[in-house]
Design a protein around this motif. Structure first.
Motif, mmCIF file in Angstrom:
data_model
loop_
_atom_site.group_PDB
_atom_site.id
_atom_site.type_symbol
_atom_site.label_atom_id
_atom_site.label_comp_id
_atom_site.label_asym_id
_atom_site.label_seq_id
_atom_site.Cartn_x
_atom_site.Cartn_y
_atom_site.Cartn_z
ATOM 1 N N UNK A 197 54.004 43.131 29.312
ATOM 2 C CA UNK A 197 53.076 42.433 30.180
ATOM 3 C C UNK A 197 52.122 41.568 29.364
ATOM 4 N N UNK A 198 51.742 42.061 28.200
ATOM 5 C CA UNK A 198 50.801 41.319 27.371
ATOM 6 C C UNK A 198 51.410 40.006 26.912
ATOM 7 N N UNK B 222 38.251 46.030 34.440
ATOM 8 C CA UNK B 222 39.319 45.156 33.957
ATOM 9 C C UNK B 222 40.545 45.966 33.570
ATOM 10 N N UNK B 223 40.295 47.081 32.871
ATOM 11 C CA UNK B 223 41.395 47.940 32.447
ATOM 12 C C UNK B 223 42.142 48.479 33.659
ATOM 13 N N UNK B 224 41.404 48.873 34.680
ATOM 14 C CA UNK B 224 42.014 49.417 35.896
ATOM 15 C C UNK B 224 42.920 48.395 36.554
ATOM 16 N N UNK B 225 42.432 47.167 36.691
ATOM 17 C CA UNK B 225 43.222 46.095 37.325
ATOM 18 C C UNK B 225 44.417 45.739 36.458
ATOM 19 N N UNK B 226 44.231 45.733 35.169
ATOM 20 C CA UNK B 226 45.327 45.404 34.261
ATOM 21 C C UNK B 226 46.476 46.383 34.446
ATOM 22 N N UNK B 227 46.132 47.674 34.471
ATOM 23 C CA UNK B 227 47.191 48.670 34.615
ATOM 24 C C UNK B 227 47.821 48.613 36.002
ATOM 25 N N UNK B 228 47.038 48.238 36.991
ATOM 26 C CA UNK B 228 47.576 48.070 38.343
ATOM 27 C C UNK B 228 48.645 46.993 38.363
#
Lengths: 246, 443
Positions: B279-280, B368-374
Motif C-alpha cells: 500500500x505504501x 491517521x494511523x487508524x484511517x491508513x490501516x482501514x
C-alpha cells in the motif's frame, strides 16, 4: 650450550630493563638533568643491542626442528621472558618520549616537579651499561635532539616485536613458569634490609596488623630506651659515689 | 556509563581534559612565587625535602573550588605523607608531596597487571612476606592469571630492587612512597572497591534490563522476509535487471528518466506492477495515488484518502501553519456533521479531540494511523482486484530496448573527444577535397 648463553643474555636484558624503568621514573622530577637524559640514551642503546642479540639467538633455537620436547618448552619459556621484557621496554620508551617532550630542559623557566628526589642516578646507569664510571660527553641540547632518535628507536622496537610475533609460533599462555608463588622470598640476597633501621613512614599499618615495619620501629625504640636507662643508672651511681665521697 | 561506544568515547575525552587541567595546576604549583611552603621531612636520621603544607589553602586560592584539590589527591597527583591510605585533601597542615610525572594518572598508560604483580613481588621481598590481606589475595589471583610470565615477574622484581639499592637512602624512601601512592590510587584496597563496584554493577544491571525489554526478531524469520523482498524487487532493480530502454549514464539517452517521470500520460508496466506490492508503494507514487483516489470516488470513500493527505501535510509542513491546518482538518473531517466526515473509533476520536486543544505536529497521528490501516485492509485489496487497476496494467507500456548503433558507441568522454576530433578532421578533409574539386572543376 645455547641455553646457558640465552639465560645470561636474558638476565642482562632484564637488568637493563629494570634500570631503564628506574631512570624513566626520574624524568620530570627534581633529579632530572642533562646527565639523566644522556644516561637514558646510553641505556637504551645497550637495551637495543641486547634485544637484537637475544632475538636472533632465540629465533634460531626455536626454528630448529630437531630439538627435544623439554628443550622446546624451555626455549618457549625463555621466549616468553624475552617478549615480556620487550613489552616493558617499549612502554617505558614511549613514556620517556612523552615525558621528555613535556619537560624540556633548555627553557628559561624550568618547571620540574618537586618530588623530593635530589640524588643522581649515575650509579643506576652505570649498573645498566656495566661500566665503573660514566663520562658525560653530550652536548647541551641533548633533550631535544635525542627525542628524534627516540622516536625512530621506538618504531624499530615495535617493528621487531611484530616480526617476532609473526615468525615464531609460540603460545605464551601455554608456558608454565618455573617459580611458584612466593619464590622471591627464597632469594639468597637480603633485600629486606633497605627499610630496616628506618621507621617505615610510608606505611600506616592498621591497628590489628602487627607487621615488620612496626616491629622494626619497636625494636629500635626498645634499644634506645635500654641504652638510656643504662646511662641514667650509671650517672646515678656515679653521682651517689661522688656525694658519698664528699 | 552506557555500553554505547560513542558515549564511552566522550567520557574518556572528558576524563582526559580533566587530567590535563590537573597537570597544569600541578606545574603551576611548582612556581616558587606561588607561596607553597616546602619543609623537610625528618625520619630519624634521613632528611627528605619537598614536603608541603598548606596545600588546602593554596588550592582554594588557585582554583575555583576545592573540587580540583580533592581530585588532585584522589587521582594521585599529590599524596599525603602522614596517612597514605586516605586519599583526601585535609584542611589542616598535614604534609603532602608531589608525585613524579611517570606515575601521573593517564588514560594512555593505564596501570597494567604485570606492573602490579612486579610491585607486589617487590613488596613481598621487602617485607619478608608480610603483605596486607587484600594484597595477599590479589597476589594469588595474579599468580594464577599471569602464570606464564611469573618467572619474569620474579626476575624483574629482584632487579628493580637491586637498581634502587644504588641510590641514596632518602631517594629510596621517596621511591617507595611514590610507588605505594600510585598503587593505592590504581588498585584501591577493598573498602573503596566495594563502593566502586556497586555503582558499576547498578549501571550494568540497568543496561541488561533495557536490553531484555527490547523487541527481538529471530534471524530466521527476518532473513526469510528479506529474501522475499529481494526476490520481489529483483525485476525492478536497474542494476540487477538492466533498465529499459537503456541506461542513461551509459548511452547518454534520457528516455528512461522521461518515461518514469512523476506525471506521464502512460506509466511503465514495472511501475504499475509495483503498486500491487504494498500500500505504501501505491501511496508514495503520485500517479498511483491519483488512480486510487479515482477508485475511491467511485466507492464514495474518498474522504479517507483526503484526510490522510491532510494529516501528512500537517506532519511535514511548516510549523507556523500547523494551528490553522489542524483547525481546517477538524472542520472538514472530524467535527460532527462535517462535510467529509471520517469514520474513526470513539477512543481515538476522543484522544484526538483532546489533542486538538493544544495542536502540534503529531496531534493527528493516531487518527491517521487508524484511517491508513482501514484503507489498507479494506479499499486497497479491492482496488488491486478491480477493473480499473487491470486496465491500467494493460495500458502500461514496456519500453523497447534501444539497439546499439554501430559507430555511435561512446563508452568514455575521452573517446568521445577523440571521436569529435576525428569528425572535425574528416570534415576539414572533405572541405579541402571539395574546394579542390571545386577549384578543379572551375579550372
Amino acid at each position: 650450550m645455547g641455553k646457558e648463553e640465552c639465560k645470561t643474555m636474558l638476565d642482562a636484558l632484564n637488568k637493563v630493563t629494570a634500570c631503564y624503568r628506574h631512570l624513566v621514573i626520574a624524568l620530570g622530577s627534581t633529579s632530572d638533568s642533562q646527565n639523566l637524559r644522556e644516561e637514558l640514551k646510553r641505556t637504551r642503546k645497550k637495551a637495543q643491542e641486547l634485544a637484537v642479540a637475544n632475538r636472533t639467538k632465540l629465533t634460531a633455537l626455536l626454528k630448529d626442528k630437531t630439538i627435544s620436547k623439554e628443550d622446546r618448552s624451555e626455549y618457549e619459556r625463555l621466549w616468553v621472558l624475552f617478549s615480556s621484557s620487550m613489552e616493558l621496554l617499549e612502554v617505558d620508551m614511549k613514556r620517556s618520549l612523552e615525558l621528555g617532550q613535556n619537560f624540556p630542559l633548555k627553557v628559561p623557566t624550568r618547571h620540574l616537579i618537586q618530588t623530593g628526589m635530589t640524588g643522581s642516578t649515575t650509579t643506576v646507569a652505570a649498573r645498566a651499561i656495566s661500566v665503573q664510571n660514566i663520562k658525560y660527553e653530550a652536548d647541551s641540547n641533548i633533550d631535544t635532539v635525542d627525542l628524534g632518535d627516540l622516536q625512530a628507536e621506538i618504531s624499530q622496537v615495535s617493528q621487531m616485536m611484530e616480526e617476532m610475533e609473526m615468525k615464531v609460533q609460540v603460545a605464551p599462555w601455554a608456558v608454565e613458569a618455573k617459580q611458584e608463588a612466593g619464590a622471591e622470598l627464597k632469594s639468597s640476597m637480603s633485600v629486606g634490609n633497605s627499610s630496616v633501621g628506618v621507621i617505615s613512614i610510608c606505611e600506616e599499618e592498621p591497628k590489628e596488623h602487627e607487621s615488620g615495619g612496626s616491629r622494626d620501629a619497636g625494636f629500635a625504640s626498645i634499644c634506645a630506651v635500654v641504652i638510656f636507662f643504662v646511662i641514667v643508672t650509671v650517672a646515678v651511681v656515679l653521682g651517689y659515689l661522688v656525694i658519698n665521697m664528699s | 556509563m552506557t555500553i554505547n561506544p560513542l558515549a564511552k568515547g566522550s567520557w574518556h575525552r572528558e576524563q582526559m581534559l580533566g587530567f590535563r587541567k590537573m597537570e597544569k595546576v600541578i606545574v603551576a604549583m611548582q612556581d616558587p612565587d606561588m607561596g607553597m611552603k616546602m619543609r623537610n621531612q625528618r625520619l630519624l636520621i634521613t632528611v627528605i625535602p619537598h614536603a608541603m603544607t598548606g596545600v588546602f589553602r593554596l588550592v582554594w586560592f588557585l582554583t575555583e573550588g576545592l573540587h580540583l584539590g580533592a581530585m588532585l589527591v584522589r587521582y594521585g597527583y599529590i599524596y599525603p605523607l602522614k596517612e597514605p591510605r586516605s586519599l583526601v585533601l585535609q584542611a589542616d597542615e598535614s604534609p603532602y608531596r608531589f608525585q613524579t610525572p611517570y606515575f601521573w594518572t593517564s588514560t594512555r598508560w593505564p596501570a597494567s597487571e604485570l606492573d602490579y604483580a612486579i610491585y607486589l613481588a617487590k613488596k613481598n621481598i621487602r617485607k619478608q612476606g608480610e603483605l596486607m590481606e587484600y594484597e595477599k589475595e590479589r597476589y594469588n589471583v595474579l599468580h594464577k592469571r599471569i602464570n606464564h610470565t611469573w618467572d619474569f615477574v620474579v626476575m624483574q622484581a629482584r632487579e628493580q630492587l637491586r637498581a634502587s639499592k644504588q641510590r641514596r637512602k632518602a631517594d629510596r624512601i621517596v621511591l617507595e612512597c611514590q610507588e605505594q601512592a600510585y598503587w593505592l590510587v590504581n588498585r584501591p584496597p577493598v573498602r573503596l572497591l566495594v563502593l566502586c563496584y556497586k555503582t558499576v554493577l547498578s549501571c550494568v544491571i540497568e543496561t541488561c534490563r533495557r536490553a531484555l525489554g527490547r523487541n527481538r526478531v529471530k534471524s530466521s524469520i527476518c532473513l526469510e522476509g528479506f529474501v522475499k523482498y529481494s526476490e520481489q524487487y529483483q525485476m525492478h532493480d536497474p542494476i540487477m535487471q538492466g533498465c529499459l530502454p537503456s541506461n542513461p549514464w551509459i548511452s547518454d539517452d534520457t528516455a528512461h528518466w522521461t518515461m518514469n517521470a512523476e506525471i506521464v500520460p502512460a506509466p511503465t508496466r514495472l511501475r504499475v506492477e509495483r503498486w500491487s506490492f504494498s500500500f505504501m508503494e501505491l501511496l508514495s507514487d503520485v500517479m498511483g495515488r491519483r488512480e486510487f483516489m479515482t477508485y475511491l470516488e467511485k466507492e464514495f470513500s474518498e474522504e479517507n484518502l483526503r484526510f490522510w493527505e491532510a494529516c501528512e501535510d500537517i506532519r511535514h509542513g511548516e510549523s507556523s501553519k500547523i494551528t490553522e491546518k489542524v483547525e481546517e482538518v477538524y472542520k472538514n473531517f472530524l467535527a460532527p456533521g462535517a462535510a467529509h466526515w471520517v469514520n474513526i473509533d470513539s477512543k481515538t476520536m476522543d484522544k484526538t479531540l483532546e489533542g486538538i486543544k493544544h495542536p502540534h505536529r503529531f496531534v493527528m497521528d493516531d487518527a491517521q494511523m487508524h484511517i491508513y490501516f482501514l484503507m489498507k485492509k479494506d479499499s486497497y485489496p479491492r482496488y488491486i482486484k478491480s477493473d480499473l487497476y487491470k486496465n491500467m496494467l494493460a495500458k502500461a507500456i514496456v519500453p523497447q530496448e534501444t539497439k546499439k548503433r554501430l559507430n555511435s558507441h561512446f563508452p568514455s568522454p575521452a573517446q568521445a573527444v577523440t571521436q569529435a576530433t576525428k569528425e572535425d578532421r574528416r570534415v576539414k578533409q572533405a572541405g579541402q577535397t571539395g574546394t579542390n574539386t571545386a577549384g578543379g572543376s572551375h579550372v
